[in-house]
Design an enzyme around this catalytic site. Structure first.
Site, mmCIF file in Angstrom:
data_model
loop_
_atom_site.group_PDB
_atom_site.id
_atom_site.type_symbol
_atom_site.label_atom_id
_atom_site.label_comp_id
_atom_site.label_asym_id
_atom_site.label_seq_id
_atom_site.Cartn_x
_atom_site.Cartn_y
_atom_site.Cartn_z
ATOM 1 C CB SER A 130 6.000 -2.332 -7.013
ATOM 2 O OG SER A 130 5.106 -3.260 -6.581
ATOM 3 N NE ARG A 241 2.900 5.299 -1.645
ATOM 4 C CZ ARG A 241 3.772 6.167 -3.140
ATOM 5 N NH1 ARG A 241 4.042 6.995 -2.986
ATOM 6 N NH2 ARG A 241 3.520 5.461 -3.699
ATOM 7 N N GLY A 341 1.000 -15.636 26.000
ATOM 8 C CA GLY A 341 -0.023 -16.865 25.341
ATOM 9 C C GLY A 341 -1.047 -15.953 25.287
ATOM 10 C CD GLU A 364 -2.596 4.715 0.121
ATOM 11 O OE1 GLU A 364 -2.597 5.322 0.143
ATOM 12 O OE2 GLU A 364 -3.963 3.899 0.698
HETATM 13 C C1 FAD Z 1 -5.713 -5.294 1.392
HETATM 14 C C2 FAD Z 1 -5.691 -5.177 0.453
HETATM 15 C C3 FAD Z 1 -5.988 -3.593 -0.338
HETATM 16 C C4 FAD Z 1 -5.388 -2.670 -1.749
HETATM 17 N N1 FAD Z 1 -6.070 -2.122 -1.989
HETATM 18 C C5 FAD Z 1 -5.789 -1.215 -3.241
HETATM 19 C C6 FAD Z 1 -6.707 -0.263 -3.197
HETATM 20 O O1 FAD Z 1 -7.438 0.198 -2.920
HETATM 21 N N2 FAD Z 1 -6.166 0.288 -5.087
HETATM 22 C C7 FAD Z 1 -5.220 -0.115 -5.382
HETATM 23 O O2 FAD Z 1 -5.325 0.387 -6.546
HETATM 24 N N3 FAD Z 1 -4.401 -1.030 -5.055
HETATM 25 C C8 FAD Z 1 -4.584 -1.807 -3.792
HETATM 26 N N4 FAD Z 1 -4.059 -2.379 -3.626
HETATM 27 C C9 FAD Z 1 -3.094 -3.119 -4.030
HETATM 28 C C10 FAD Z 1 -1.863 -3.270 -3.507
HETATM 29 O O3 FAD Z 1 -1.291 -1.737 -3.549
HETATM 30 C C11 FAD Z 1 -0.577 -3.795 -4.372
HETATM 31 O O4 FAD Z 1 -0.724 -5.161 -3.793
HETATM 32 C C12 FAD Z 1 0.613 -3.247 -3.860
HETATM 33 O O5 FAD Z 1 1.444 -2.306 -4.317
HETATM 34 C C13 FAD Z 1 1.899 -4.761 -4.390
HETATM 35 O O6 FAD Z 1 1.745 -5.496 -5.557
HETATM 36 P P1 FAD Z 1 1.720 -6.431 -5.780
HETATM 37 O O7 FAD Z 1 0.673 -6.999 -4.883
HETATM 38 O O8 FAD Z 1 1.492 -6.895 -7.279
HETATM 39 O O9 FAD Z 1 3.000 -6.648 -5.649
HETATM 40 P P2 FAD Z 1 4.223 -7.093 -6.717
HETATM 41 O O10 FAD Z 1 4.288 -5.155 -6.978
HETATM 42 O O11 FAD Z 1 4.399 -7.732 -7.600
HETATM 43 O O12 FAD Z 1 5.618 -7.319 -5.507
HETATM 44 C C14 FAD Z 1 5.683 -8.605 -4.839
HETATM 45 C C15 FAD Z 1 7.656 -8.581 -4.460
HETATM 46 O O13 FAD Z 1 8.316 -7.347 -4.857
HETATM 47 C C16 FAD Z 1 8.761 -6.274 -4.270
HETATM 48 N N5 FAD Z 1 9.144 -5.106 -5.158
HETATM 49 C C17 FAD Z 1 8.660 -5.504 -6.425
HETATM 50 N N6 FAD Z 1 8.811 -3.813 -7.499
HETATM 51 C C18 FAD Z 1 10.303 -3.853 -6.869
HETATM 52 C C19 FAD Z 1 11.289 -3.052 -7.072
HETATM 53 N N7 FAD Z 1 11.516 -2.403 -8.294
HETATM 54 N N8 FAD Z 1 12.255 -3.433 -6.702
HETATM 55 C C20 FAD Z 1 12.335 -4.109 -5.431
HETATM 56 N N9 FAD Z 1 11.253 -4.622 -4.570
HETATM 57 C C21 FAD Z 1 10.410 -4.792 -5.857
HETATM 58 C C22 FAD Z 1 7.330 -5.796 -3.895
HETATM 59 O O14 FAD Z 1 7.536 -4.564 -2.744
HETATM 60 C C23 FAD Z 1 6.710 -6.980 -2.744
HETATM 61 O O15 FAD Z 1 7.352 -7.023 -2.113
HETATM 62 C C24 FAD Z 1 -4.741 -2.736 -2.265
HETATM 63 C C25 FAD Z 1 -3.503 -4.990 -1.403
HETATM 64 C C26 FAD Z 1 -4.075 -5.253 -0.792
HETATM 65 C C27 FAD Z 1 -3.330 -6.080 -0.024
#
Ligand code: FAD
Length: 390
Positions: A130, A241, A341, A364
């Site tokens: 994020s 998105r 089920g 995304e």
């Molecule tokens: C199957 C899969 C495919 C993906 N494909 C791509 C790709 O092709 N390219 C790419 O670049 N990325 C990709 N991603 C990454 C994805 O975009 C990130 O996992 C996502 O943006 C969340 O980041 P994070 O996992 O670091 O979670 P974090 O940012 O650590 O967030 C953890 C939790 O905290 C919440 N949070 C964080 N900051 C805030 C805030 N300011 N206010 C409120 N809540 C907050 C989040 O909503 C979440 O619930 C992919 C992820 C998955 C699982």
């Protein structure tokens, strides 16, 4: 009334046929095998479906965003992994489409439009999802090259893409103003896919870790200027998105249709379960959720096709992604419940749909982030409302 022209409607009919006859029979196998479905890529190549994402000048059909979104929706009704192949092709190509130079476009886009090459988008790192401005991958200028060092995490199409849009810091001290975008080709020395992640859903899509260890990338592969990378990354996400939203809506409608078919014929207490009011209410809520989600999604498609941009697109994109994916999670959970089920076992597709739906609330930009985006845009708007003087 259909918002499509006759030509677009014909293309959508072809997509429906391919979905029914070729993709539906493969969906459960793709989920169970966890293998990237190259046969589906081949199907898209044969029938020109990658071209739906591109302008005619770049080798595509030039048939617009709404039809592309409807195509992803249609395919995702039976197989979310297959729908995602088109959504990620769009995600990985948008940087070139939006800010690529004429030379870059001519070099990459025709091969992406034909599907000869697949694309990926690499922003996320282990420590920054994020908080994308916190990326640590660096790009250091060295003569006519940049030298890239760092890791990317969770990258869709890792290992199957030929072209990666990668974001790196050219000025590590400068926060998001120090980020620059690059197009990096598979096979570049010093760039490798270190591993692929096993996951809950969209099992046929690869999600992997990219490692850059002194990878040299020519200046000609830089997208835009140094320091413009963060803006480019966000512009891409505004446009991509809704591809996730279309995938989510497809999953939701597919689950609703499965639940309806099941509820028509499954009998308890002497009548089909669809006649029990608690089940009928669920079906009605599922269908209404899908219809409302479709309104937001198609509105976004129509906006892009009418040439809209800027803040209007940012908000419409975030709302479509947020709502369609929340509907997908709620609807697929209810579909499992309607099947009882049988909903929980792999003989029926709704448990797979529920697993596939979850990620649409995460990737995304999580739905928490989408809510922040929508609220931020609301606060920026100068609205004339009856409450202005309150
Ligand atoms: C199957 C899969 C495919 C993906 N494909 C791509 C790709 O092709 N390219 C790419 O670049 N990325 C990709 N991603 C990454 C994805 O975009 C990130 O996992 C996502 O943006 C969340 O980041 P994070 O996992 O670091 O979670 P974090 O940012 O650590 O967030 C953890 C939790 O905290 C919440 N949070 C964080 N900051 C805030 C805030 N300011 N206010 C409120 N809540 C907050 C989040 O909503 C979440 O619930 C992919 C992820 C998955 C699982």
């Amino acid at each position: 009334m259909s918002p499509l022209t006759d030509e677009q409607q014909e293309i959508l009919e072809l997509v429906r046929l391919l979905t029914r006859e070729k993709i539906k029979p493969r969906a459960a196998e793709i989920d169970a095998s966890h293998e990237f479905p190259w046969d589906i890529v081949e199907l898209y190549r044969e029938h020109g479906l990658f071209g739906l994402l591109f302008d005619e000048a770049d080798g595509g059909t030039g048939t617009g965003t709404l039809l592309a979104l409807m195509t992803i929706e249609e395919i995702s009704k039976v197989c979310a992994t297959s729908g995602l192949i088109l959504a990620v092709q769009e995600l990985g190509s948008l940087g070139l489409k939006l800010v690529g130079s004429e030379q870059q476009k001519a070099r990459f886009l025709p091969k992406l439009a034909s599907g000869e090459w697949l694309a990926a988008y690499a922003l996320t790192e282990a420590g920054s999802g994020s908080d994308s401005a916190a990326i640590r991958t660096t790009a250091r200028r060295d003569g006519d090259d940049y030298v890239i060092d760092g890791d990317k995490r969770f990258i869709s199409n890792a290992g199957v893409a030929s072209v990666y849009t990668v974001f790196a810091k050219t000025d590590p001290a400068a926060g998001h103003g120090g980020i620059t975008a690059f197009v990096i080709e598979a096979g570049t020395p010093g760039f490798e896919v270190a591993r692929l992640e096993p996951k809950m859903g969209i099992a046929g899509s690869t999600t992997g870790e990219l490692v850059f260890d002194g990878a040299r990338v020519p200046v000609a592969n830089r997208l835009g200027e140094e320091g413009e990378g963060f803006k480019i990354a966000m512009r891409i996400l505004d446009r991509s998105r809704p591809g996730v939203a279309a995938q989510a809506l497809g999953i939701a409608q597919g689950a609703t249709d499965c639940a309806l078919e099941y509820a028509r014929t499954r009998e308890t207490m002497g009548q089909p379960i669809a006649q029990h009011q608690l089940i009928a209410g669920k079906l009605a809520d599922m269908e209404t959720g899908c219809a409302a989600a479709r309104g937001l999604l198609y509105h976004f498609g129509a906006l892009v096709d009418s040439g809209a941009g800027g803040a209007e697109l940012t908000k419409a994109s975030a709302m479509a992604k947020l709502f369609c994916s929340d509907v997908a999670m709620a609807v697929t959970t209810e579909a499992v419940q309607v099947l009882g089920g049988y909903g929980y076992i792999t003989e029926y597709p709704v448990e797979r749909m529920m697993r596939d739906a979850k990620v649409t609330q995460i990737y995304e930009g999580t739905n928490e982030i989408q809510r922040l985006v929508v609220a931020r845009e609301m606060l920026r708007e100068t609205r004339v409302t009856p409450w202005a003087a309150m």
